[in-house]
Design a protein around this motif. Sequence first.
Motif, PDB file in Angstrom:
ATOM      1  N   ASP A 332      10.040 -60.453  -2.158  1.00 37.57           N
ATOM      2  CA  ASP A 332      10.449 -59.229  -0.813  1.00 37.57           C
ATOM      3  C   ASP A 332      10.640 -57.941  -1.017  1.00 37.57           C
ATOM      4  OD1 ASP A 332      10.700 -61.472   1.323  1.00 37.57           O
ATOM      5  OD2 ASP A 332      12.484 -62.130   1.288  1.00 37.57           O
ATOM      6  N   SER A 333      10.983 -57.645  -2.084  1.00 41.25           N
ATOM      7  CA  SER A 333      10.178 -56.008  -2.441  1.00 41.25           C
ATOM      8  C   SER A 333       8.826 -56.217  -3.303  1.00 41.25           C
ATOM      9  CB  SER A 333      11.730 -56.391  -3.520  1.00 41.25           C
ATOM     10  OG  SER A 333      11.355 -57.143  -5.104  1.00 41.25           O
ATOM     11  N   TYR A 334       8.478 -56.784  -3.291  1.00 41.96           N
ATOM     12  CA  TYR A 334       7.365 -56.837  -3.634  1.00 41.96           C
ATOM     13  C   TYR A 334       5.930 -56.708  -2.579  1.00 41.96           C
ATOM     14  CZ  TYR A 334       2.432 -57.933  -6.111  1.00 41.96           C
ATOM     15  OH  TYR A 334       1.057 -58.281  -6.406  1.00 41.96           O
ATOM     16  N   MET A 335       6.590 -57.667  -1.184  1.00 39.71           N
ATOM     17  CA  MET A 335       5.457 -57.684  -0.006  1.00 39.71           C
ATOM     18  C   MET A 335       6.107 -56.576   0.397  1.00 39.71           C
ATOM     19  SD  MET A 335       5.251 -61.257   0.336  1.00 39.71           S
ATOM     20  CE  MET A 335       7.069 -61.805   1.039  1.00 39.71           C
ATOM     21  N   ASP A 336       6.993 -56.059   0.662  1.00 37.45           N
ATOM     22  CA  ASP A 336       7.705 -54.964   1.499  1.00 37.45           C
ATOM     23  C   ASP A 336       6.988 -53.433   0.585  1.00 37.45           C
ATOM     24  OD1 ASP A 336       9.318 -56.922   2.820  1.00 37.45           O
ATOM     25  OD2 ASP A 336      11.365 -55.873   2.301  1.00 37.45           O
ATOM     26  N   ASP A 337       7.070 -53.082  -0.788  1.00 36.43           N
ATOM     27  CA  ASP A 337       6.561 -52.669  -1.387  1.00 36.43           C
ATOM     28  C   ASP A 337       5.443 -51.765  -0.309  1.00 36.43           C
ATOM     29  OD1 ASP A 337       6.934 -50.157  -2.867  1.00 36.43           O
ATOM     30  OD2 ASP A 337       6.718 -50.953  -4.561  1.00 36.43           O
ATOM     31  N   PHE A 338       4.137 -53.165  -0.801  1.00 35.95           N
ATOM     32  CA  PHE A 338       2.895 -53.121  -0.175  1.00 35.95           C
ATOM     33  C   PHE A 338       2.853 -52.610   1.372  1.00 35.95           C
ATOM     34  CE2 PHE A 338       1.274 -55.215  -3.862  1.00 35.95           C
ATOM     35  CZ  PHE A 338      -0.065 -54.507  -3.802  1.00 35.95           C
ATOM     36  N   ILE A 339       3.726 -53.398   1.972  1.00 33.65           N
ATOM     37  CA  ILE A 339       3.570 -53.630   3.839  1.00 33.65           C
ATOM     38  C   ILE A 339       3.853 -51.948   3.923  1.00 33.65           C
ATOM     39  CG2 ILE A 339       5.034 -54.059   5.366  1.00 33.65           C
ATOM     40  CD1 ILE A 339       5.048 -56.751   4.604  1.00 33.65           C
TER      41      ILE A 339
END
Length: 426
Positions: A332-339
């Motif tokens: 989740d934090s990985y995807m949030d970082d990209f988003i």
Amino acid sequence: MVVAAIAAGREAELRKLLATMNHGPGVVDPENSLVPLGQLERLHFARIVILEDQTLDDIKVYGLEPVKYPLYLAFLGDFDGDYDEFLSDMVRRCGRGLELIFSNCENFVPGANLLDWIKAQNRQPDTIYVNWIGRTVRQIREEDALRQSLQSFIQANRTSLAAMQPSLKHEALRSFVAREQRAQRLQLTPEKPTPLGWQVRNLLHLAGVPLALIVLTPFLLLYSPFFVWQLRRRERTDPEIAPRIDPAHAAKLAALEDHDVTNQFSAFGTVKPGAFRRRTLIFLLWLINYTTRHIFNRGRLARVTTIHFARWVFLDDKRRLFFASNYDSSLDSYMDDFINKVAFGLNLVFSNGIGYPTTNWLIQDGAKDELKFKYYIRRHELATEVWYNAHPGLTALDLQRNTLIRQGLERAEMSDSEIRQWLQLF
């Protein structure tokens, strides 16, 4: 990346065999008897994953029937040094186990030359990202041992060090490390020179891509109105397919994650039908590969600092795309970082896949629709059968910090201000 079709009826047996390499779901045994990955001293990360695309039926939204692709086995690794030398070492140390694994593949002949077979099945990445080009497994391990040793020394001598001026503290730490090296309790191997052939190829690539773009500029300008027209027409009509993820699939993926500060991610999907999307994706990955090779090669991919390695690989005549990464923290934090930081980059590549959340002008919206994007990504994610990390417990930022500690230690002279900043790294 070795990719081979799994022989009919062998999938269940193969999964059972691969499970013997793990202590449990998501936790590899580095010294397992099948393929002891921990013995490969130049290997950073490795994974074995069955490329079972659960989204093949999505192409029906375009009025097309799903293609019956083979079920693939993929074995991939990120390693230091020469390709041929690494493969030879891997076959020498792990050959018997690799033969047992690959014997479940269609075109593997027992008794044949394993090294030649591996090379024949190798798939070059169309784009690859390396967090820090040149940082080896040996360097990572030695620099982490250095940090731990220095921290123990500082803790044991806190009172005396606190009374010293910065320059004397720096000299005390340098003297301590010199003693540890003489006693062979610490080792700091000098960096090997970059091979001349690699430097030449890299310089040619550095200059060649811009020159090719200059030559292509007149044609790209002429084509741009047609490109925009085709893009906008498709963006207005391409369907979204991002339903809530199946709970059983989500649970299977979750069981493999968060056993360490670093995680793996594998995803697979079909490129939107037609030459336009496929050619657009080929061109964009070519450009992105240039930036990851020459610009984003010192600790960050654009503004994202949590990725160790990543690769994008076309399969099946460039009609499907495989993506793999090794990243820090949770998914989740990985995807949030990209988003939050580089949503446009996600859109550039993944919007060319079937079902991606609607984009505008290729880079806008898309991943910004957070819930749909996360459903889409999770739905395309694969359960990785085996995943190996040579430096568990260390994030990409930890690796950078440890390198800075070593660099500060090896400097004979620093100002008091520089020493104070350096000491804050501990």
